[in-house]
Structure formats: C-alpha cells, structure tokens
Design a protein around this motif. Structure first.
Motif, PDB file in Angstrom:
ATOM      1  N   SER A 175       8.622  -1.305  -0.961  1.00  0.00           N
ATOM      2  CA  SER A 175       7.263  -1.612  -1.458  1.00  0.00           C
ATOM      3  C   SER A 175       7.796  -3.085  -1.747  1.00  0.00           C
ATOM      4  O   SER A 175       7.114  -3.996  -1.815  1.00  0.00           O
ATOM      5  CB  SER A 175       7.628  -1.189  -2.807  1.00  0.00           C
ATOM      6  N   ALA A 176       8.815  -3.126  -1.789  1.00  0.00           N
ATOM      7  CA  ALA A 176       9.734  -5.156  -1.492  1.00  0.00           C
ATOM      8  C   ALA A 176       9.926  -5.840  -0.823  1.00  0.00           C
ATOM      9  O   ALA A 176       8.912  -7.059  -0.805  1.00  0.00           O
ATOM     10  CB  ALA A 176      11.356  -5.532  -2.213  1.00  0.00           C
ATOM     11  N   ALA A 177       9.927  -5.026   0.143  1.00  0.00           N
ATOM     12  CA  ALA A 177       9.517  -5.683   2.087  1.00  0.00           C
ATOM     13  C   ALA A 177       7.395  -5.876   1.932  1.00  0.00           C
ATOM     14  O   ALA A 177       7.197  -7.124   2.025  1.00  0.00           O
ATOM     15  CB  ALA A 177       9.820  -4.669   3.182  1.00  0.00           C
ATOM     16  N   PHE A 178       7.228  -5.136   1.905  1.00  0.00           N
ATOM     17  CA  PHE A 178       5.822  -5.293   1.309  1.00  0.00           C
ATOM     18  C   PHE A 178       5.082  -6.126   0.910  1.00  0.00           C
ATOM     19  O   PHE A 178       4.535  -7.408   0.892  1.00  0.00           O
ATOM     20  CB  PHE A 178       4.567  -4.036   1.203  1.00  0.00           C
ATOM     21  N   SER A 195       4.227 -13.987   1.464  1.00  0.00           N
ATOM     22  CA  SER A 195       4.668 -15.089   2.203  1.00  0.00           C
ATOM     23  C   SER A 195       4.492 -14.892   3.370  1.00  0.00           C
ATOM     24  O   SER A 195       4.350 -15.763   4.185  1.00  0.00           O
ATOM     25  CB  SER A 195       6.197 -15.590   2.205  1.00  0.00           C
ATOM     26  N   GLY A 196       4.390 -13.469   4.133  1.00  0.00           N
ATOM     27  CA  GLY A 196       3.239 -13.824   4.892  1.00  0.00           C
ATOM     28  C   GLY A 196       4.653 -13.676   5.934  1.00  0.00           C
ATOM     29  O   GLY A 196       4.444 -12.902   7.739  1.00  0.00           O
ATOM     30  N   ASP A 197       5.896 -13.291   4.998  1.00  0.00           N
ATOM     31  CA  ASP A 197       6.479 -13.050   5.990  1.00  0.00           C
ATOM     32  C   ASP A 197       6.794 -11.709   6.174  1.00  0.00           C
ATOM     33  O   ASP A 197       7.632 -11.174   5.114  1.00  0.00           O
ATOM     34  CB  ASP A 197       7.667 -13.962   5.569  1.00  0.00           C
ATOM     35  N   SER A 198       7.013 -10.742   7.877  1.00  0.00           N
ATOM     36  CA  SER A 198       7.246  -9.778   8.093  1.00  0.00           C
ATOM     37  C   SER A 198       8.392  -8.948   9.000  1.00  0.00           C
ATOM     38  O   SER A 198       8.788  -7.749   8.840  1.00  0.00           O
ATOM     39  CB  SER A 198       6.084  -8.998   8.720  1.00  0.00           C
ATOM     40  N   SER A 199       8.939  -9.854   8.560  1.00  0.00           N
ATOM     41  CA  SER A 199      10.544  -9.640   8.915  1.00  0.00           C
ATOM     42  C   SER A 199      11.755  -8.866   8.058  1.00  0.00           C
ATOM     43  O   SER A 199      12.680  -8.120   9.045  1.00  0.00           O
ATOM     44  CB  SER A 199      11.730 -11.050   8.885  1.00  0.00           C
ATOM     45  N   ALA A 200      11.093  -8.412   6.391  1.00  0.00           N
ATOM     46  CA  ALA A 200      12.112  -7.162   5.701  1.00  0.00           C
ATOM     47  C   ALA A 200      11.237  -6.098   5.699  1.00  0.00           C
ATOM     48  O   ALA A 200      11.893  -5.153   6.489  1.00  0.00           O
ATOM     49  CB  ALA A 200      11.886  -7.636   4.368  1.00  0.00           C
TER      50      ALA A 200
END
Length: 356
Positions: free
Chosen positions: A318-321, A327-332
């Motif tokens: 959920s935190a990664a989502f 931010s638009g950052d999908s790395s996590a």
C-alpha cells in the motif's frame, strides 16, 4: 430504492467471517505453500520493518482521537488519527488516507495499517461507523442476527458514506490537518469498508430506477482490501463505470465467504478488479490467507507466520502504491513485486492486462 439486497449481502458476508473468527475460533485453511516458505519470508525487509515499527511506535507515530458530532444527522463519528512525528521538511504537506473498517470493526482495529502509513510520512484517519461497528457484537448472542440485520439496513450503509464526508470536512477544518495536502487524499477500506471506499470513489447505487453517484471529488485514489462485489440489477461494469481514479486491490486465494444461501468465491474479487474502470489499477493476490487475515486479528495457530507475512506485505504494498500515485515513481512497486513473488498467486497491473 433497490440497494437493500446489496447491503444485506455485504453485511452478511462480512458478519459471517468475523463471527466465525470471534465466536468459533476456526482457523483458516492451510495454504498451498509450506510453512517453511512463510517462515523464510519472515526475513523479508517489509516484515522486519513492520516488527521494528511495532517496537518503536512512540518514537515514530502520534495518535490523536476525535469524536465529532454531526448535528444534521444527530450522529457521532469517532476517529483516530495516525500522524508522523517528524517530516522530511517542515514545509512539506503529506498525503492523507481515510480508512473505513469492516463490519464489527472499530477505529483501532486496523491500526497496523495506520501506524505503518504514518511511519512512512503520511497521515491516516481511521473512522468508526456507529451502527456497523464493534457494538454489534455486544449483548446476547441470541439477538446477534437482529443486530446484524439492523446494521444491514441501507440507511446504515449510506450513513457510512456520509460519515466520511462529514469527517473529512471536520478534519480539514481543524488544526490537526496543517501538515496535510488537501489535494492528496486517498480512501481505503476492508470488506464492507472497501465498498464504502468504492462508493466514495464513484461506484453507483440504484435509486428510483436510476444509478446515482455518491462520489467525493476529493478522493484521488482508493485502496480496496477484500472488496465484495456489488449486487443489483445493473452489470458490474456499469456500476463501476465512474470509478476512474487509481485503485489498489488486495486479496488472497482463500478470500471466500460462506453464508446460508450465499457464497462469494475469491474469483469475485478478480471480477470486480477487471470491471473497475480505473485507467490505472493494481491487484495483488496472496497465496493463502482468509478473508479476515487483513482485519488485524492476531492468531497463534499454524497460520500465524503466514498472516504476519501477508499483513506486513500489505503494509509495504500500500505504501508503494501511495508513492506511485503521489509521485508517479513505480520503482517501489516493482521492487515489492520482486521481493514477494514467492507468496503471490498473482500480481496484475493495468499495463499488464493487454497481455492476458
């Protein structure tokens, strides 16, 4: 209004799961994965971080209780706010999550999520819905079915939506919201609470033969945990056609509900995911774990390690989502998938659907 069948089904399925957990003590079915696999995954960074957080909550998270009274409805809306003690920058405004509990729950029941989100720098406001909260379990067990039927009334289901709107108004007008970015609000919920979240995200109910939206434009994304499907005379795709915000769906291979005359299979969570109109949506299906594994109940049986891994993985996912939404950052999110591949039955993103 034709929503009565919808709410009765949702309440009944949630109630049955919680009732079996609280009264009979039944354990979940054994997962297809061996206990050794779950034991091994206790060493995942997400699990270790969750355990470290639990040991150092006072140093990382502040908890504040509220009890707002809605004069127009003569209804009290209790809430519990989890907020970070420190922020990266004093002038930084953080995202806010609003959480709706399942039937028979409370503002404290899903604290493991609120605490984790706050440790990651977000604010998490957990509401308690009078009429479908933990008070349904109080009193004679012989009268429990009648209390559940009262909670199943459509007015209580719609009151949950009004609770969220009212609580958001109150919170955003208070000093406690000074660190919150009002343009970054996400809605989350488990089971019955997931349906509350969907209504606020754009799912429609039928009133007087027409679909009516209860959408709150302040909600920018939704986290839907073990979301039961909607049941009415309209196709699911039509009911969910106006849910166009990003959505995260979390479930398990054993996320099933059995009630007399009704059965909801884990496949129902998948069908709801595919019917969702969100242009960006993510689904994680854990291998094993019951419908109730996400509710915060602690177990000391053979499923204890499995449940610990699933709950910690849910925190990290959920935190990664949230990070990607903001931010638009999908790395996590990509790293999370790699780390948890062994305990996942499926992981789907909207950009993967074309390949299926």
């Amino acid at each position: 209004m034709k929503t009565q069948r919808i709410w009765t089904t949702l309440i009944a399925l949630a109630a049955t799961v919680l009732l079996s957990a609280s009264l009979s003590g039944c354990s979940a079915k054994a997962s297809g994965l061996s206990p050794a696999v779950w034991q091994q995954h206790l060493n995942l960074p997400s699990v270790q971080q969750a355990e470290k957080l639990a040991d150092n909550l006072d140093a990382q998270v502040t908890q504040t209780e509220f009890s707002w009274f809605d004069q127009s409805r003569q209804r009290t809306v209790p809430a519990l706010l989890f907020s970070p003690k420190t922020t990266a920058r004093p002038d930084h405004k953080a995202a806010l999550l609003v959480f709706s509990h399942g039937l028979g729950g409370s503002k404290e029941r899903y604290a493991y999520l609120g605490q984790y989100w706050a440790s990651q720098g977000y604010y998490s406001l957990h509401l308690q819905h009078d009429g479908s909260d933990r008070k349904v379990w109080q009193g004679s067990r012989l009268l429990l079915p009648f209390r559940l039927m009262d909670a199943a009334d459509e007015s209580e289901a719609l009151a949950r939506v009004q609770d969220v709107r009212f609580a958001l108004d109150q919170f955003l007008a208070s000093d406690a919201s000074q660190g919150v970015d009002p343009n970054q609000i996400l809605m989350a919920g488990h089971s019955y609470g997931a349906n509350t979240a969907m209504l606020l995200s754009g799912a429609q109910v039928e009133q007087n033969g027409q679909l009516v939206s209860l959408k709150d434009p302040r909600i920018k994304a939704a986290i839907l945990i073990s979301a039961p499907p909607f049941y009415n005379d309209q196709p699911l795709q039509q009911v969910l056609a106006d849910v166009t915000i990003p959505t995260l769906h979390i479930t398990t291979t054993e996320d099933e509900i059995k009630v007399p005359g009704y059965y909801s299979s884990p496949q129902d969570r998948l069908e709801l995911f595919y019917a969702m109109a969100s242009p960006y949506k993510v689904m994680a299906v854990f291998n094993g774990g019951s419908h109730n594994v996400f509710s915060g109940w602690r177990r000391n049986d053979e499923t204890a390690n499995q449940n610990k891994v699933i709950k910690a993985a849910t925190q990290a996912l959920s935190a990664a989502f949230i990070q990607q939404v903001i931010s638009g950052d999908s790395s996590a999110l990509q790293l999370w998938q790699q780390q948890h591949q062994a305990v996942l039955a499926d992981f789907i993103r909207s950009d993967m659907l074309a390949l299926r």
